[in-house]
Structure formats: structure tokens, C-alpha cells
Design an enzyme around this catalytic site. Structure first.
Site, PDB file in Angstrom:
ATOM      1  N   HIS A  97       0.864  -1.203   0.000  1.00 10.12           N
ATOM      2  CA  HIS A  97       0.000   0.000   0.000  1.00 10.12           C
ATOM      3  C   HIS A  97       0.889   1.238   0.000  1.00 10.12           C
ATOM      4  O   HIS A  97       1.962   1.248   0.615  1.00 10.12           O
ATOM      5  CB  HIS A  97      -0.908  -0.023   1.235  1.00 10.12           C
ATOM      6  CG  HIS A  97      -1.985   1.014   1.182  1.00 10.12           C
ATOM      7  ND1 HIS A  97      -1.741   2.336   1.479  1.00 10.12           N
ATOM      8  CD2 HIS A  97      -3.300   0.930   0.843  1.00 10.12           C
ATOM      9  CE1 HIS A  97      -2.878   3.018   1.324  1.00 10.12           C
ATOM     10  NE2 HIS A  97      -3.834   2.186   0.941  1.00 10.12           N
ATOM     11  N   GLU A 154      -3.993   2.140  -7.195  1.00 10.93           N
ATOM     12  CA  GLU A 154      -4.334   3.124  -6.169  1.00 10.93           C
ATOM     13  C   GLU A 154      -3.536   4.412  -6.376  1.00 10.93           C
ATOM     14  O   GLU A 154      -2.424   4.550  -5.842  1.00 10.93           O
ATOM     15  CB  GLU A 154      -3.997   2.544  -4.795  1.00 10.93           C
ATOM     16  CG  GLU A 154      -4.870   1.388  -4.383  1.00 10.93           C
ATOM     17  CD  GLU A 154      -5.397   1.581  -2.968  1.00 10.93           C
ATOM     18  OE1 GLU A 154      -6.578   1.366  -2.766  1.00 10.93           O
ATOM     19  OE2 GLU A 154      -4.625   1.986  -2.093  1.00 10.93           O
TER      20      GLU A 154
END
Ligand code: PGA
Length: 231
Positions: A97, A154
Site C-alpha cells: 500500500h 491506487e
């Protein structure tokens, strides 16, 4: 273009939010069972055992994921959570992430090592990637392992900002990921996804779901997301 009934993944990334009581409350609100949506909740590590127990006892159709794993096996690595410690509870692991890359300075190689550890433990990685590093982030992964990951595009500017990417651009990135990995690989979109905008992303032919932060925290809002895409 919408494809009725296509299998979708909805991932709730709770990050460092919620007390144990709040996490348990979320799960006791029940799940919205759907034919076409795999629901994956990723609570903080200390809550995994308890949440897993609740999911089993209430027979909810929800899978669990962990938000990160150690790149190391069992051993002298103070503070690290090895994959073998969580594999009994989780099916998925969010890896790479952008918050991990930014605040914990994770390199592409470290991320690739985490992917290998997860797969060795039978856990499916949900690998987060972003432009402009997409090709090198994917390129660092072992070629034989890439195809078994789920990918989440993302864009950093969209995370927690209330400014999602356009569905058309997210679709173009999903196609680039598939061109580099393999045509059938699952690509999700993440970044300011809400119940109002989720369908504009999942209607794109190459986007198979969403990785959701803020809108996954409240049970009502999570159920609204599922309802928005359920067939
Ligand atoms: P957001 O976060 O939905 O709050 O933008 C997404 C993520 O960081 O995975």
C-alpha cells in the site's frame, strides 16, 4: 460498458482505525450476501483472531485479509508479523500500500519479498500499484508469481482526498497491468471510492472491484457499497 453478474471483489481496508469493540460491532451488523461480490475485510492485526471467530460463528460470507505482512519468516525480527502467524485467519494480504511505501519506506524489492512470503503461506496478495512506477513495481515481482496476485491500482492523489481518478483512466491503467501480467489477472481500483461512484469503476470492463478505505469503516456505508454493485 456494464457486464451483468461479473465477479467482483470489495476490499475494506480499515488501516489503523477502530477499537476491538468497534471492529466486533461492525461484524455483528451482519453481511449482505451477494452472488457476485467477494467481500474481504482487512482489520488491524490484533483483531484478526476475534473477528475470524465472529465470522465463523455467525456464518457470514466474508473473507479476511491482513493489511501487511513481514518479508521475513518466523525468527529474530522484533515487532514483525510473519505470514505463518496470521494464515489461520486470513485468505488475503494487502501488500505494498502507498502508505506502507511512504511512511515505512518499503522498497519494490521488500514488497516483492512480502508477496513471495504470502504466496508460500497460501495467502493471496492484493498488490497495490500506482503510476508512474507501475512497470517497475510489477517488474520486481518474480515472474512466475505475478499472475497469482490480485492487483489494486491506487493513485496516491486519490487516497483519502475525496478526488477519485476518472473511471476511464483507471480502466486504461487496469489494461496496462493486464498487458504486463496476464490478460485475466484481477485488477481493482482504490482511492476515494464511495457508494455513489463505485459502479462507474466496476462498470469498466477491466476493473473487477474496489479497495476501499474511508467508506469501508461504517457498516451502513459498507453495505451501501455492496448494494451498489450487487446483481
Ligand atoms: P480511501 O482509501 O478509500 O479512503 O481513499 C483507499 C486506500 O487507501 O486503500
Amino acid at each position: 460498458m456494464s457486464q451483468a453478474g461479473k465477479p467482483l471483489y470489495l476490499v475494506a481496508n480499515w488501516k489503523s482505525h477502530k477499537t476491538l469493540a468497534e471492529a466486533e460491532h461492525f461484524v455483528t451488523e451482519g453481511s449482505t450476501p451477494t452472488e457476485n461480490v467477494t467481500q474481504i475485510i482487512c482489520p488491524p492485526v490484533p483483531y484478526l483472531a476475534s473477528i475470524s471467530q465472529l465470522i465463523k460463528s455467525q456464518q457470514l460470507s466474508v473473507s479476511l485479509g491482513v493489511q501487511d505482512v513481514s518479508p521475513y519468516p518466523f525468527g529474530a525480527y522484533t515487532g514483525a508479523v510473519a505470514v505463518d502467524m496470521v494464515k489461520e485467519w486470513v485468505t488475503y494480504a494487502i501488500i505494498g500500500h502507498s502508505e506502507r511505501r511512504r511512511y515505512f519506506h518499503e522498497s519494490d524489492q521488500e514488497v516483492a519479498n512480502k508477496v513471495s512470503r504470502a504466496l508460500e503461506a497460501g495467502i493471496t496478495p492484493i498488490l497495490c500499484v500506482d503510476e508512474p512506477y507501475l512497470e517497475s513495481q510489477i517488474g520486481t515481482l518474480d515472474e512466475g508469481l505475478r499472475g497469482t496476485c490480485l492487483f489494486a491500482y491506487e493513485p496516491v492523489s486519490a487516497i483519502g482526498s475525496g478526488h477519485p481518478d476518472t473511471p476511464e483512466h483507471a480502466e486504461a491503467v487496469a489494461q496496462r497491468v493486464q498487458a504486463q501480467v496476464r490478460a485475466e489477472v484481477v485488477v481493482l481500483y482504490g482511492g476515494s471510492v464511495t457508494a455513489e461512484n463505485i459502479k462507474s469503476f466496476t462498470d469498466q470492463p477491466h476493473i473487477a472491484g474496489a479497495l476501499v478505505g474511508g467508506a469501508s469503516l461504517d457498516p451502513q456505508s459498507w453495505h451501501a457499497l455492496i448494494k451498489a454493485v450487487a446483481e
